[in-house]
Design a protein around this motif. Structure first.
Motif, mmCIF file in Angstrom:
data_model
loop_
_atom_site.group_PDB
_atom_site.id
_atom_site.type_symbol
_atom_site.label_atom_id
_atom_site.label_comp_id
_atom_site.label_asym_id
_atom_site.label_seq_id
_atom_site.Cartn_x
_atom_site.Cartn_y
_atom_site.Cartn_z
ATOM 1 N N VAL A 247 -1.289 0.170 10.632
ATOM 2 C CA VAL A 247 -1.700 -1.228 10.776
ATOM 3 C C VAL A 247 -2.414 -1.593 9.482
ATOM 4 C CG1 VAL A 247 -3.002 -2.917 12.105
ATOM 5 C CG2 VAL A 247 -1.942 -0.973 13.271
ATOM 6 N N THR A 248 -1.886 -2.591 8.766
ATOM 7 C CA THR A 248 -2.351 -2.896 7.412
ATOM 8 C C THR A 248 -2.312 -4.396 7.155
ATOM 9 O OG1 THR A 248 -0.126 -2.809 6.451
ATOM 10 C CG2 THR A 248 -1.324 -0.708 6.622
ATOM 11 N N PHE A 249 -2.718 -4.766 5.955
ATOM 12 C CA PHE A 249 -2.419 -6.094 5.444
ATOM 13 C C PHE A 249 -0.945 -6.127 5.038
ATOM 14 C CE2 PHE A 249 -7.107 -6.258 4.274
ATOM 15 C CZ PHE A 249 -7.418 -7.196 5.245
ATOM 16 N N PRO A 250 -0.372 -7.306 4.823
ATOM 17 C CA PRO A 250 1.055 -7.408 4.502
ATOM 18 C C PRO A 250 1.425 -6.811 3.148
ATOM 19 C CG PRO A 250 0.227 -9.492 5.357
ATOM 20 C CD PRO A 250 -0.969 -8.630 5.087
ATOM 21 N N SER A 251 2.736 -6.683 2.929
ATOM 22 C CA SER A 251 3.270 -6.297 1.626
ATOM 23 C C SER A 251 3.501 -7.552 0.797
ATOM 24 C CB SER A 251 4.592 -5.549 1.796
ATOM 25 O OG SER A 251 5.621 -6.451 2.204
ATOM 26 N N LYS A 252 3.911 -7.371 -0.454
ATOM 27 C CA LYS A 252 4.337 -8.506 -1.263
ATOM 28 C C LYS A 252 5.704 -9.000 -0.770
ATOM 29 C CE LYS A 252 1.840 -7.327 -5.512
ATOM 30 N NZ LYS A 252 1.949 -7.035 -6.961
ATOM 31 N N ASP A 253 6.030 -10.230 -1.145
ATOM 32 C CA ASP A 253 7.315 -10.805 -0.752
ATOM 33 C C ASP A 253 8.408 -10.532 -1.764
ATOM 34 O OD1 ASP A 253 6.387 -11.860 1.650
ATOM 35 O OD2 ASP A 253 5.708 -13.709 0.688
ATOM 36 N N VAL A 254 8.023 -10.112 -2.974
ATOM 37 C CA VAL A 254 8.998 -9.805 -4.021
ATOM 38 C C VAL A 254 8.689 -8.430 -4.585
ATOM 39 C CG1 VAL A 254 9.403 -12.210 -4.628
ATOM 40 C CG2 VAL A 254 7.565 -10.964 -5.761
#
Length: 344
Positions: A247-254
């Motif tokens: 459970v984490t913060f999101p990844s990058k979108d690119v």
């Protein structure tokens, strides 16, 4: 899927100072009646993801374990709430702050703050989350959620929700403000079919996620690359696949970088040229060696999402992904001696 947790924060009548009723009077010290309606909105793909990725009969126990574990993360229930009201001029100083333990689907609080313009920031469910904290919140533009700076971090233990809302509280007017809080973190699950592989043990880590979240503009921060230790779930059934979660913060979108082949012994698939986030799987074999597989995920992991990755473990400890949007980089005999350490 949309679930809603709604609680109402209601301002009540305050004694008006004599100067507060005069025309063109400075209202900065006056208090008035107003209502804030808070709604914790859980917008998630969890049910769809479980139905889509874990629809086989062999996955029934894994799906049940994941659903139970994630019920404490993807939830429309608020334990605690932190409410801050900031000046909209100058250094955006915090003018008022309140903290409440809700432990309910709705609750009412009495709030007294002077008539003026504010930027309001609300945060829910960080009291019991030992991997997520609030810092630099004396000023609105520096207020942010953060993780401890370590080489390896643990998963978040709660679903964190945030909201921001400009407020113009006017004297002598009945006002109502709607504040909608949305989830700021997300989750992953790695499901491993180990039948016939004869491996002794598995360690799983994940990387490629944000390190913090700026509350004033709702943007994620990528200041370094933490490695997250995945938790292994207890799954019923001796023949059931293994399941590891983060459970984490999101990844990058690119994509931020390309995966580099370090040695001719490495095996790479077409999909691993770029990745947005990764699983790193370490399989311990009977001969004392360790096989490393980097599973390279090309789909972004966004706030409120659960992303399930499935793979099969081979006799040599290599993980073979089961989806075209996941590539793999395998290093056999990654460590040929006991007492190894993971160094990223």
């Amino acid at each position: 899927m949309r679930n809603a947790l709604k609680y109402i924060l209601i301002g009540v009548s305050a004694l008006l100072f004599t100067g507060c009723v005069l025309v063109d009077q400075d209202m900065s010290d006056c208090e008035t009646d107003y209502t804030l309606d808070y709604e914790l909105r859980l917008v998630t793909n969890m049910t769809t993801e479980l139905q889509t990725q874990l629809s086989m009969a062999a996955d029934v126990n894994v799906s049940a374990a994941l659903k139970q574990y994630m019920s404490g993360i993807f939830t429309d229930y608020a334990h605690d709430v932190n409410l801050s009201f900031y000046d909209v001029y100058g250094d955006s100083t915090r003018l008022h702050n309140e903290h409440h333990i809700m432990d309910a689907n709705q609750s009412s609080y009495t709030l007294f703050i002077p008539v003026r313009k504010y930027m309001h920031i609300a945060i829910a469910n960080i009291d019991d989350n030992h991997e997520v904290g609030l810092e630099k919140d004396e000023l609105c533009h520096t207020s942010r959620l953060f993780q401890p700076i370590r080489d390896t971090v643990e998963s978040h233990s709660t679903g964190v929700f945030t909201a921001r809302l400009p407020m113009d509280i006017k004297e002598g007017e009945d006002q109502q403000f709607d504040v909608k809080l949305y989830m700021a973190n997300c989750a992953t699950a790695l499901v491993l079919d180990t039948l016939g592989s004869h491996i002794k043990d598995i360690d799983v880590y994940a990387t490629g996620f944000a390190t913090g979240f700026s509350l004033a503009d709702s943007t994620y921060r990528y200041e370094y690359t933490p490695v997250v230790k995945a938790n292994r779930l207890a799954v019923d059934g001796a023949d059931s696949p293994l399941c590891f979660t983060t459970v984490t913060f999101p990844s990058k979108d690119v994509p931020a970088s390309k995966v580099t082949i370090e040695s001719p012994e490495d095996f790479v698939t077409d999909a691993s040229e770029t990745s947005l986030w990764q699983y790193r799987v370490y399989c311990h074999l009977d001969d004392g060696t360790v096989t490393e597989t980097i599973l390279c995920v090309k789909l972004p992991l966004q706030a409120g999402q659960l992303k399930v990755v499935k793979a099969a473990i081979q006799n040599d400890g290599a993980c073979v992904p089961m989806a075209p949007w996941v590539g793999s980089l395998v290093t056999l005999d990654w460590i040929d001696q006991p007492g190894w350490e993971v160094d990223f």
